[in-house]
Design a protein around this motif. Sequence first.
Motif: not given
Lengths: 290, 240
Positions: B86, B90-95, B99, B102-103, B106, B151
């Motif tokens: 993206p 737009q990473l999952w910044n709190t993960l 993780d 791994r996502l 998914f 990712r």
Amino acid sequence: MDLFLQQVANGLVIGSTYAVVAIGFALAFTVLRVINFAHPDIFMVGMFTGLVAATQYPVVGVGLVMLAGMLGAGAVGFVLERTVIAPLRGRDVLMTLIGTLGVAIMLQNGMALIAGPDPVAFPSLLPRRSIDIGPVALTLRQIANFAICLLLLALVSFYVRGTSYGRATRAIAERPDVAAAFGVNVGRICQFTILLASLMAGAAAVSVGMLYGSASAFVGLLYGLKAFICMLVAGNRYFEGVMVVAIAIGIIEALVTGYLSSSLRDAVAFFVMIGVLYYRPNGLFGSYSS
Amino acid sequence: MSALLEVEDLAVSYGAVPAVEGVSLAIAAGEIRVILGANGAGKTTIIKSLLGLLRPRRGAIRFEGKTDLLRLKPHEIHRLGVAWVPEGRQLWNTLTVMDNLRLGGFGQKDDTRVERQIRLMLERFPRLGERQDQIAGSLSGGEQQMVAIARALISQPRLLLMDEPSLGLAPLVVRDVFQLVREINAAGIAVLMVEQNARQALKVADWAYLLATGRIVESGPAAEIAGKESVQVVFLGGHA
């Protein structure tokens, strides 16, 4: 000092109950961006289905009564998600807020119609015994309540941190679009999240019913308000933050009851909220920007 | 050309405001194609439509000549082998980094394959290996872009959609990113990229489209497009 320790212990017991309800609220809000005002009344329905199981079938035992509470609350949660939340999710947050508020009013008054508007007795199920731990005396029911709530919180914490579905749940909370584009079935996880919150509320409700020996169609009001405050005070970034705040509010309430006045007790949460949000509008542990 | 992905007469609006109007494009397996355009030209809108995140008003999007992507949900499109880098990472910044990776895998059926892909990525990007337990939001911009690319590759996609992969990165990192695009493509993955950095993008791409206010105004082999005077003026900063 003994009074202090005793009130801290009492606070832990009641705070852990707030935490279970608050985490259900927080799951719905963080993952689905839905303020589920029906959640406290799902809790109430769980309490009554547990009550029916306990009075109709007195021999079933605590475990099965709790299961009945979970099934009742879970069923209402499931139907609520399918009929109100799923069709309105993703639109203006006010839509689901009003929709769930409508369901909350229906549940409260529906139950008041069936069970009457006044509190009814909830069977104690556990022997009336008090256990001394050092200078602190707790009843068996208090200890059971604390243990059950702690177990539920630990399960949720394990779910969101340690499982792949839980990881996807947190991914939706932070970036729903990216999660969807990476293969997460967002609708399915949202459905499961509401179900999980409802099942937990049902278990906690039976535990609270036993603790106070009463059930009421309007029991959800105060729990709902306090749980909502816990979520605002903690912020929605970390589920564990909501748990900590809920338990802290329980302890402060107990101390206020012990040292000041029990009539001030229910104001505590509001003072905490005003104080915290004044200095940290995103909550103590931060919130996702929406 | 037997197309991996075909877009025909795509039109997307935000409310009453049209963002993309009558766009047709295609990409074959193994190709790199780029959509060039200024801010607000509709590049991201096209990418999000391909991913199923936006509902177009009109048009057709076909995968492998048969599957109609407009009827699928985003997670179903991902399952066909479409992955996304993206805009702005737009990473999952709190993960954690781990993780996030791994996502990326998914919903894949084969867990050992996902584990193997993650290991491969950590070998390819040793810096991410060192930081796998850090929160993704704490990484530098370049490192975050590596996580975003890694990712997207965990699921071993057939088509990679890259939205402005060079945006906001230091020049040296930008060079690395475009080098990486070549490498990904050499592994057999088709890359459809949208970019503002025309000079670099035209060097790696096989084919280019020019997008202006929601319409494709030019298209052709990247080398040809790079030579056009209109492109020189608009995107490459004056005459060559």
